[in-house]
Design an enzyme around this catalytic site. Structure first.
Site, PDB file in Angstrom:
ATOM      1  N   LEU A   1       0.840  -1.206   0.000  1.00  0.00           N
ATOM      2  CA  LEU A   1       0.000   0.000   0.000  1.00  0.00           C
ATOM      3  C   LEU A   1       0.870   1.249   0.000  1.00  0.00           C
ATOM      4  CD1 LEU A   1      -2.443  -1.094   2.868  1.00  0.00           C
ATOM      5  CD2 LEU A   1      -2.597  -1.635   0.439  1.00  0.00           C
TER       6      LEU A   1
ATOM      7  N   GLN B   1       3.636   7.533  -2.529  1.00  0.00           N
ATOM      8  CA  GLN B   1       3.382   8.965  -2.454  1.00  0.00           C
ATOM      9  C   GLN B   1       2.008   9.070  -3.111  1.00  0.00           C
ATOM     10  OE1 GLN B   1       2.204  12.063  -2.594  1.00  0.00           O
ATOM     11  NE2 GLN B   1       3.069  12.299  -4.640  1.00  0.00           N
ATOM     12  N   SER B   2       0.961   9.182  -2.331  1.00  0.00           N
ATOM     13  CA  SER B   2      -0.380   8.914  -2.842  1.00  0.00           C
ATOM     14  C   SER B   2      -1.156  10.167  -3.269  1.00  0.00           C
ATOM     15  CB  SER B   2      -1.176   8.159  -1.771  1.00  0.00           C
ATOM     16  OG  SER B   2      -1.462   9.027  -0.695  1.00  0.00           O
TER      17      SER B   2
ATOM     18  N   THR C   1      -4.632   1.969  -9.085  1.00  0.00           N
ATOM     19  CA  THR C   1      -5.555   3.093  -8.944  1.00  0.00           C
ATOM     20  C   THR C   1      -6.288   3.443 -10.237  1.00  0.00           C
ATOM     21  OG1 THR C   1      -5.557   5.505  -8.699  1.00  0.00           O
ATOM     22  CG2 THR C   1      -3.462   4.513  -9.223  1.00  0.00           C
TER      23      THR C   1
ATOM     24  N   GLU D   1      -6.606   6.322 -11.206  1.00  0.00           N
ATOM     25  CA  GLU D   1      -5.834   7.403 -11.843  1.00  0.00           C
ATOM     26  C   GLU D   1      -5.087   6.888 -13.077  1.00  0.00           C
ATOM     27  OE1 GLU D   1      -4.809  10.897 -11.517  1.00  0.00           O
ATOM     28  OE2 GLU D   1      -6.806  10.867 -10.654  1.00  0.00           O
TER      29      GLU D   1
ATOM     30  N   TYR E   1       2.033  10.724 -10.741  1.00  0.00           N
ATOM     31  CA  TYR E   1       1.474   9.668  -9.870  1.00  0.00           C
ATOM     32  C   TYR E   1       0.882   8.532 -10.712  1.00  0.00           C
ATOM     33  CZ  TYR E   1      -1.856   7.327  -6.766  1.00  0.00           C
ATOM     34  OH  TYR E   1      -2.576   6.378  -6.066  1.00  0.00           O
TER      35      TYR E   1
ATOM     36  N   LYS F   1       2.190   4.614 -11.357  1.00  0.00           N
ATOM     37  CA  LYS F   1       1.323   3.489 -10.976  1.00  0.00           C
ATOM     38  C   LYS F   1       1.074   2.544 -12.161  1.00  0.00           C
ATOM     39  CE  LYS F   1       0.017   4.056  -6.552  1.00  0.00           C
ATOM     40  NZ  LYS F   1      -0.028   3.017  -5.518  1.00  0.00           N
TER      41      LYS F   1
ATOM     42  N   HIS G   1     -11.327   5.976  -2.412  1.00  0.00           N
ATOM     43  CA  HIS G   1     -12.024   5.503  -1.209  1.00  0.00           C
ATOM     44  C   HIS G   1     -11.552   6.320  -0.015  1.00  0.00           C
ATOM     45  CE1 HIS G   1      -8.650   2.843  -2.222  1.00  0.00           C
ATOM     46  NE2 HIS G   1      -8.383   2.818  -0.924  1.00  0.00           N
TER      47      HIS G   1
HETATM   48  P1  NAP Z   1      -1.921   7.040   2.359  1.00  0.00           P
HETATM   49  O1  NAP Z   1      -2.866   7.236   3.492  1.00  0.00           O
HETATM   50  O2  NAP Z   1      -1.236   8.198   1.771  1.00  0.00           O
HETATM   51  O3  NAP Z   1      -0.817   5.965   2.841  1.00  0.00           O
HETATM   52  C1  NAP Z   1       0.360   5.754   2.099  1.00  0.00           C
HETATM   53  C2  NAP Z   1       1.289   4.930   2.933  1.00  0.00           C
HETATM   54  O4  NAP Z   1       2.519   4.721   2.208  1.00  0.00           O
HETATM   55  C3  NAP Z   1       1.709   5.608   4.252  1.00  0.00           C
HETATM   56  O5  NAP Z   1       1.807   4.605   5.246  1.00  0.00           O
HETATM   57  C4  NAP Z   1       3.101   6.154   3.937  1.00  0.00           C
HETATM   58  O6  NAP Z   1       3.921   6.332   5.059  1.00  0.00           O
HETATM   59  C5  NAP Z   1       3.606   5.004   3.078  1.00  0.00           C
HETATM   60  N1  NAP Z   1       4.807   5.332   2.302  1.00  0.00           N
HETATM   61  C6  NAP Z   1       5.007   6.383   1.477  1.00  0.00           C
HETATM   62  N2  NAP Z   1       6.225   6.320   0.936  1.00  0.00           N
HETATM   63  C7  NAP Z   1       6.817   5.195   1.427  1.00  0.00           C
HETATM   64  C8  NAP Z   1       8.085   4.593   1.258  1.00  0.00           C
HETATM   65  N3  NAP Z   1       9.018   5.129   0.467  1.00  0.00           N
HETATM   66  N4  NAP Z   1       8.355   3.430   1.913  1.00  0.00           N
HETATM   67  C9  NAP Z   1       7.422   2.891   2.743  1.00  0.00           C
HETATM   68  N5  NAP Z   1       6.215   3.427   2.954  1.00  0.00           N
HETATM   69  C10 NAP Z   1       5.919   4.559   2.308  1.00  0.00           C
HETATM   70  O7  NAP Z   1      -2.656   6.276   1.159  1.00  0.00           O
HETATM   71  P2  NAP Z   1      -3.959   5.347   1.179  1.00  0.00           P
HETATM   72  O8  NAP Z   1      -5.130   6.188   0.848  1.00  0.00           O
HETATM   73  O9  NAP Z   1      -3.969   4.503   2.387  1.00  0.00           O
HETATM   74  O10 NAP Z   1      -3.687   4.444  -0.101  1.00  0.00           O
HETATM   75  C11 NAP Z   1      -2.985   3.213   0.003  1.00  0.00           C
HETATM   76  C12 NAP Z   1      -2.461   2.827  -1.367  1.00  0.00           C
HETATM   77  O11 NAP Z   1      -3.543   2.696  -2.277  1.00  0.00           O
HETATM   78  C13 NAP Z   1      -1.512   3.853  -1.991  1.00  0.00           C
HETATM   79  O12 NAP Z   1      -0.555   3.120  -2.742  1.00  0.00           O
HETATM   80  C14 NAP Z   1      -2.401   4.635  -2.946  1.00  0.00           C
HETATM   81  O13 NAP Z   1      -1.644   5.159  -4.010  1.00  0.00           O
HETATM   82  C15 NAP Z   1      -3.355   3.551  -3.394  1.00  0.00           C
HETATM   83  N6  NAP Z   1      -4.698   4.003  -3.781  1.00  0.00           N
HETATM   84  C16 NAP Z   1      -5.431   4.766  -2.908  1.00  0.00           C
HETATM   85  C17 NAP Z   1      -6.714   5.137  -3.266  1.00  0.00           C
HETATM   86  C18 NAP Z   1      -7.563   5.965  -2.338  1.00  0.00           C
HETATM   87  O14 NAP Z   1      -8.560   6.530  -2.821  1.00  0.00           O
HETATM   88  N7  NAP Z   1      -7.260   6.042  -1.057  1.00  0.00           N
HETATM   89  C19 NAP Z   1      -7.248   4.724  -4.513  1.00  0.00           C
HETATM   90  C20 NAP Z   1      -6.471   3.932  -5.336  1.00  0.00           C
HETATM   91  C21 NAP Z   1      -5.205   3.556  -4.962  1.00  0.00           C
HETATM   92  P3  NAP Z   1       3.882   7.715   5.905  1.00  0.00           P
HETATM   93  O15 NAP Z   1       2.719   7.566   6.846  1.00  0.00           O
HETATM   94  O16 NAP Z   1       5.209   7.695   6.560  1.00  0.00           O
HETATM   95  O17 NAP Z   1       3.703   8.824   4.924  1.00  0.00           O
HETATM   96  O1  G4F Z   2      -9.077  14.040  -3.226  1.00  0.00           O
HETATM   97  P1  G4F Z   2      -8.151  14.156  -4.356  1.00  0.00           P
HETATM   98  O2  G4F Z   2      -6.819  14.770  -4.087  1.00  0.00           O
HETATM   99  O3  G4F Z   2      -8.018  12.703  -4.973  1.00  0.00           O
HETATM  100  P2  G4F Z   2      -7.515  12.182  -6.410  1.00  0.00           P
HETATM  101  O4  G4F Z   2      -6.648  13.134  -7.092  1.00  0.00           O
HETATM  102  O5  G4F Z   2      -8.729  11.701  -7.141  1.00  0.00           O
HETATM  103  O6  G4F Z   2      -6.600  10.942  -5.969  1.00  0.00           O
HETATM  104  C1  G4F Z   2      -7.047  10.020  -4.983  1.00  0.00           C
HETATM  105  O7  G4F Z   2      -7.751   8.968  -5.611  1.00  0.00           O
HETATM  106  C2  G4F Z   2      -6.951   8.172  -6.514  1.00  0.00           C
HETATM  107  C3  G4F Z   2      -7.880   7.100  -7.111  1.00  0.00           C
HETATM  108  O8  G4F Z   2      -8.543   7.628  -8.225  1.00  0.00           O
HETATM  109  C4  G4F Z   2      -5.815   7.557  -5.725  1.00  0.00           C
HETATM  110  F1  G4F Z   2      -5.063   6.752  -6.531  1.00  0.00           F
HETATM  111  C5  G4F Z   2      -4.942   8.650  -5.124  1.00  0.00           C
HETATM  112  O9  G4F Z   2      -3.920   8.032  -4.316  1.00  0.00           O
HETATM  113  C6  G4F Z   2      -5.814   9.522  -4.221  1.00  0.00           C
HETATM  114  O10 G4F Z   2      -6.230   8.750  -3.123  1.00  0.00           O
HETATM  115  O11 G4F Z   2      -8.815  15.000  -5.529  1.00  0.00           O
HETATM  116  C7  G4F Z   2     -10.061  14.644  -6.085  1.00  0.00           C
HETATM  117  C8  G4F Z   2     -10.515  15.739  -7.039  1.00  0.00           C
HETATM  118  C9  G4F Z   2      -9.462  16.158  -8.076  1.00  0.00           C
HETATM  119  O12 G4F Z   2     -10.107  16.289  -9.303  1.00  0.00           O
HETATM  120  C10 G4F Z   2      -8.983  17.517  -7.594  1.00  0.00           C
HETATM  121  O13 G4F Z   2      -8.533  18.382  -8.628  1.00  0.00           O
HETATM  122  O14 G4F Z   2     -10.784  16.905  -6.279  1.00  0.00           O
HETATM  123  C11 G4F Z   2     -10.237  18.040  -6.941  1.00  0.00           C
HETATM  124  N1  G4F Z   2     -10.028  19.091  -5.960  1.00  0.00           N
HETATM  125  C12 G4F Z   2     -10.669  20.299  -5.938  1.00  0.00           C
HETATM  126  N2  G4F Z   2     -10.234  21.042  -4.915  1.00  0.00           N
HETATM  127  C13 G4F Z   2      -9.172  19.064  -4.931  1.00  0.00           C
HETATM  128  C14 G4F Z   2      -9.305  20.285  -4.263  1.00  0.00           C
HETATM  129  N3  G4F Z   2      -8.325  18.086  -4.502  1.00  0.00           N
HETATM  130  C15 G4F Z   2      -7.594  18.352  -3.377  1.00  0.00           C
HETATM  131  N4  G4F Z   2      -6.782  17.381  -2.914  1.00  0.00           N
HETATM  132  N5  G4F Z   2      -7.689  19.540  -2.709  1.00  0.00           N
HETATM  133  C16 G4F Z   2      -8.522  20.551  -3.105  1.00  0.00           C
HETATM  134  O15 G4F Z   2      -8.584  21.622  -2.500  1.00  0.00           O
END
Ligand code: NAP
Ligand code: G4F
Length: 340
Positions: A82, A85-86, A127, A129, A151, A155, A181
């Site tokens: 997981l 840099q998300s 993702t 993305e 990003y 991925k 999510h």
């Molecule tokens: P998150 O809250 O940002 O968690 C990311 C995790 O990765 C944190 O524990 C972070 O550690 C760790 N990390 C970052 N760089 C690292 C490195 N170099 N070595 C080891 N650990 C590292 O993200 P999340 O929302 O839980 O998402 C989990 C995964 O699913 C990510 O890969 C993300 O890209 C992917 N994803 C998320 C979504 C979403 O909507 N949430 C959707 C699709 C895919 P720190 O706490 O130290 O920063």
């Molecule tokens: O919440 P966001 O930053 O999520 P984004 O870019 O969709 O990415 C998240 O979902 C991905 C899965 O599709 C993951 F892979 C990724 O790790 C992450 O969890 O932005 C959502 C939308 C974008 O279109 C952005 O331009 O919201 C728009 N937005 C508008 N105002 C904003 C803002 N986003 C952020 N972060 N902050 C704002 O003030």
């Protein structure tokens, strides 16, 4: 029966919290990998730290030696990657760092798995993305990738190298393609958390304005607790494969603001267009403004997933809808603010 052993890279993040909770409930021994940080990185997983089946180690997926040492000493049955840099927006400011972690870090884990004595099952956190700019109304496992950020591009590499190692070395390596999510554990600078947190504070007089970027991008938002169930199921199959996980419903950022405001009993009237668009409350006060600093050099305009394959093969089901999610996030904010 012998307990299964899992490694979670990215254990300190949102999904790391929910996946740890799920695996501990399933009686796993969970080894979580945390990075060194100048502040306490284990805030989310604090309540697991005193459990005997939950062990935390220092490591970093960009440090090949640390990955190899961890995998050979822990000798896990399953690895969930997981770690990333998300933040999509931040990836434009730190593209090389993002590529090192999100792409090369994954390859380093796969190499260590390839060279390990035991067969290990591997999950890669892919993702939506990766779809980026797409013409498909619903994106599925068959939709082409066209990422729009460092990003998303990194991925795609991670996704394809995972498939490559699966085919070349017969590794059980599987990709999730998860749509957005969210949860109370979401990072503060993602849009849902920012909206819920700011509007709750505005409602109780603890913040004046919510400043947003693009209000018209559409996202398919689910609950992280439902999505980690899918992640777990992906690794329990007989054969490794790739799965889209999504709700199949999309909303604009503005619709998310309106839904949150409605639950909070805040009335918002929208006026103006583009960077001049504003949200006004009942008393005529401007509480929402748009700032170009939150716009990205490239945007993914809409994402909406088709999770039929996961529903059919994994028998995956969602328990939460968007309103449930927002209500839970608001409740968490109120607790943080000590408002009942
Ligand atoms: P998150 O809250 O940002 O968690 C990311 C995790 O990765 C944190 O524990 C972070 O550690 C760790 N990390 C970052 N760089 C690292 C490195 N170099 N070595 C080891 N650990 C590292 O993200 P999340 O929302 O839980 O998402 C989990 C995964 O699913 C990510 O890969 C993300 O890209 C992917 N994803 C998320 C979504 C979403 O909507 N949430 C959707 C699709 C895919 P720190 O706490 O130290 O920063
Ligand atoms: O919440 P966001 O930053 O999520 P984004 O870019 O969709 O990415 C998240 O979902 C991905 C899965 O599709 C993951 F892979 C990724 O790790 C992450 O969890 O932005 C959502 C939308 C974008 O279109 C952005 O331009 O919201 C728009 N937005 C508008 N105002 C904003 C803002 N986003 C952020 N972060 N902050 C704002 O003030």
């Amino acid at each position: 029966m012998k307990k299964k052993i899992a490694i979670i890279f990215g254990v300190t993040g949102q999904d790391g919290f929910y996946l740890s909770k799920l695996l501990l409930k399933k009686n796993y021994i969970v080894h979580g990998i945390k990075r060194r940080s100048s502040s306490v990185p284990t805030k989310r997983i604090e309540k697991f730290l005193n459990q005997k089946n939950f062990i935390v180690h220092y490591g970093d997926i960009t440090d090949t030696s640390s990955i190899q040492n961890l995998i050979s000493s822990i000798n896990p049955d399953e690895i969930y990657n997981l770690a990333a840099q998300s933040h999509v927006g931040v990836s434009f400011f730190t593209p090389l760092f993002t590529a090192n972690v999100n792409a090369i870090g994954v390859l380093a884990i796969l190499e260590a798995i390839k060279n390990h004595k035991k067969r290990i099952k591997f999950y890669q956190a892919g993702t939506s993305e990766m779809f980026g700019k797409t013409k498909d109304k619903f994106q599925s496992e068959k939709t082409n990738f066209n990422p729009q950020s460092p990003y998303g591009t990194a991925k795609v590499f991670a996704h394809q190298i995972t498939q490559n190692y699966r085919d070349a070395y017969n590794i059980f390596a599987a990709n999730g393609i998860l749509f957005n999510h969210e949860s109370p554990m979401r990072g503060d600078n993602f849009v849902t958390k920012k909206i819920v947190s700011s509007l709750t504070k505005i409602k109780y007089g603890k913040q004046k304005k919510l400043v947003l970027g693009n209000l018209y991008a559409k996202r398919d938002w689910g609950h992280a607790s439902d999505y980690v169930e899918a992640i777990y199921k992906i690794l329990q199959q007989k054969t490794p494969d790739d799965y889209v996980i999504a709700t199949g419903k999309d909303y604009t950022i503005k619709e998310f603001v309106n839904k949150t405001a409605k639950i909070l009993n805040l009335n918002i009237n929208w006026k103006g267009k583009g960077l001049k668009e504003i949200g006004i409350d009942n008393k005529g006060k401007t509480i929402i403004i748009v700032d170009k600093k939150y716009f990205r050099p490239l945007e993914v305009d809409y994402l909406k997933g088709n999770a039929s394959k996961a529903k059919k093969i994994l028998k995956w089901k969602m328990k939460n809808n968007l309103n449930d999610l927002i209500k839970e996030m608001i409740k968490h904010e109120l607790n943080e603010l000590k408002i009942n």
